[in-house]
Design an enzyme around this catalytic site. Structure first.
Site, mmCIF file in Angstrom:
data_model
loop_
_atom_site.group_PDB
_atom_site.id
_atom_site.type_symbol
_atom_site.label_atom_id
_atom_site.label_comp_id
_atom_site.label_asym_id
_atom_site.label_seq_id
_atom_site.Cartn_x
_atom_site.Cartn_y
_atom_site.Cartn_z
ATOM 1 N N GLY A 24 -2.661 32.640 -32.276
ATOM 2 C CA GLY A 24 -2.446 32.585 -33.719
ATOM 3 C C GLY A 24 -2.576 31.177 -34.257
ATOM 4 N N ARG A 27 -4.188 29.324 -38.472
ATOM 5 C CA ARG A 27 -3.505 28.752 -39.651
ATOM 6 C C ARG A 27 -2.035 28.513 -39.337
ATOM 7 N NH1 ARG A 27 -1.712 33.724 -42.151
ATOM 8 N NH2 ARG A 27 -2.662 35.452 -41.044
ATOM 9 N N VAL A 76 -3.692 39.759 -29.751
ATOM 10 C CA VAL A 76 -2.755 39.582 -28.629
ATOM 11 C C VAL A 76 -1.963 40.850 -28.305
ATOM 12 C CG1 VAL A 76 -2.511 37.078 -28.904
ATOM 13 C CG2 VAL A 76 -0.891 38.613 -30.065
ATOM 14 N N ASN A 102 2.383 31.922 -30.152
ATOM 15 C CA ASN A 102 2.767 31.662 -31.541
ATOM 16 C C ASN A 102 2.396 32.817 -32.475
ATOM 17 O OD1 ASN A 102 3.105 29.770 -34.088
ATOM 18 N ND2 ASN A 102 1.034 30.626 -34.190
ATOM 19 N N SER A 154 12.319 32.675 -33.446
ATOM 20 C CA SER A 154 12.718 32.422 -34.831
ATOM 21 C C SER A 154 14.233 32.375 -34.912
ATOM 22 C CB SER A 154 12.213 33.547 -35.742
ATOM 23 O OG SER A 154 12.823 33.467 -37.007
ATOM 24 N N TYR A 167 11.438 42.353 -37.180
ATOM 25 C CA TYR A 167 11.087 40.962 -36.854
ATOM 26 C C TYR A 167 12.172 40.316 -35.992
ATOM 27 C CZ TYR A 167 9.611 36.109 -37.806
ATOM 28 O OH TYR A 167 9.197 34.805 -37.696
ATOM 29 N N LYS A 171 11.886 38.873 -32.177
ATOM 30 C CA LYS A 171 12.137 37.465 -31.851
ATOM 31 C C LYS A 171 13.322 37.310 -30.901
ATOM 32 C CE LYS A 171 8.745 35.740 -34.258
ATOM 33 N NZ LYS A 171 7.641 35.019 -33.592
#
Ligand code: NAP
Length: 259
Positions: A24, A27, A76, A102, A154, A167, A171
């Site tokens: 990733g 950006r 991925v 990432n 995160s 999310y 994480k």
């Protein structure tokens, strides 16, 4: 993949001669990490999925600054595709020294409204994606008896966050994955750590409403968002030999959010 020449500047850095794969990296934080590792002399494989053009620009930016970079496309979350990407890189360079997992996405919603599809999507990319790359690279790390893996978790995985059940689960899972793989590979000289960014200024957070951004900043004891460079510095430290005795750790780079 297109190769570039090794420059004298790149040869001088503390990561000179190292091969780094950053997922990733088209950006945001990944791109910042790729630039930082390349500035320290690593040959960086800039992984992307949807943003091929931006990945090419990222690699070109690195090369223009005197570094070495190539693009490598791969979703991925696809186990087989990750295997092919790893074989492609090993076939060309013979090794990978640094792996930065990432690549990540959000599909925020309250639990009551969260679709199964959005739950699976986030887990597949953020958590299974890291499993896929580590699984395929682990035999090379073991053979080399060296390797540095940095998984980008995160603060949401450390603290939890309303509206981010999928999310946060991905994480937090990444932290468990990091610690378990660190224990498995420690005796073979492979370090596996996680970095938990707080509220960082990227497209991911720019997509939030003004109100959500304001309450995000309000949750940061330092009172401001972090930068891509803040994260890249820690990843560079965990990728180099100054961190050789550190493994299985989660380093929060978050302006104090997780205190
Ligand atoms: P971003 O600007 O949205 O960039 C996400 C990156 O992930 C892009 O390069 C994207 O590449 C890549 N990606 C998405 N799905 C992929 C897939 N299936 N395969 C390969 N690459 C994929 O996000 P960011 O803010 O830089 O976040 C980077 C990482 O930091 C994520 O893991 C995120 O969870 C974590 N993080 C961010 C913050 C923050 O505040 N920004 C905080 C904590 C943690 P393509 O466009 O090419 O698909």
């Amino acid at each position: 993949m297109t190769e570039t020449d090794r420059t004298p500047e790149a040869c001088k850095g503390e990561l000179a001669g190292k091969i780094a794969l950053v997922t990733g990296a088209s950006r945001g934080i990944g791109r910042g990490i790729a630039k930082k590792l390349a500035s320290l002399g690593a040959m960086v494989l800039v992984n992307y999925n949807g943003s091929e053009q931006r990945a090419r620009e990222a690699a070109e930016e690195i090369r223009s600054a005197g570094g070495q970079a190539e693009c490598v496309g791969c979703d991925v979350s696809d186990f087989t595709a990750c295997g092919s990407m790893v074989e492609q890189i090993i076939g060309k360079y013979g090794r990978v020294d640094i792996l930065v997992n990432n690549a990540g996405v959000t599909r925020d919603n309250l639990l009551m409204r969260m679709s199964e599809e959005d739950y699976d999507k986030v887990l597949d990319i953020n958590l299974k994606g890291a499993f896929n790359t580590m699984r395929h690279l682990s035999r090379y790390f073991l053979k080399q008896r060296s390797g540095k893996v940095v998984n980008i978790s995160s603060v949401s995985g450390v603290l939890g966050n309303a509206g981010q059940a999928n999310y946060s689960a991905s994480k937090a899972g990444l932290i468990g994955l990091t610690k378990s793989v660190a224990r498995e590979l420690a005796s073979r000289g492979v370090c596996v750590n996680a970095v938990a960014p707080g509220f960082i200024d990227t497209e991911m957070t720019r997509a939030l409403s003004e109100k959500a951004r304001e309450s995000g900043v309000a949750a940061v004891p330092m009172g401001r968002m972090g930068s891509v460079e803040d994260i890249a510095e820690m990843v560079a430290f965990l990728s180099g030999n100054k961190s050789d005795y550190i493994t299985g750790q989660v380093i929060c780079v978050d302006g104090g959010m997780a205190i």
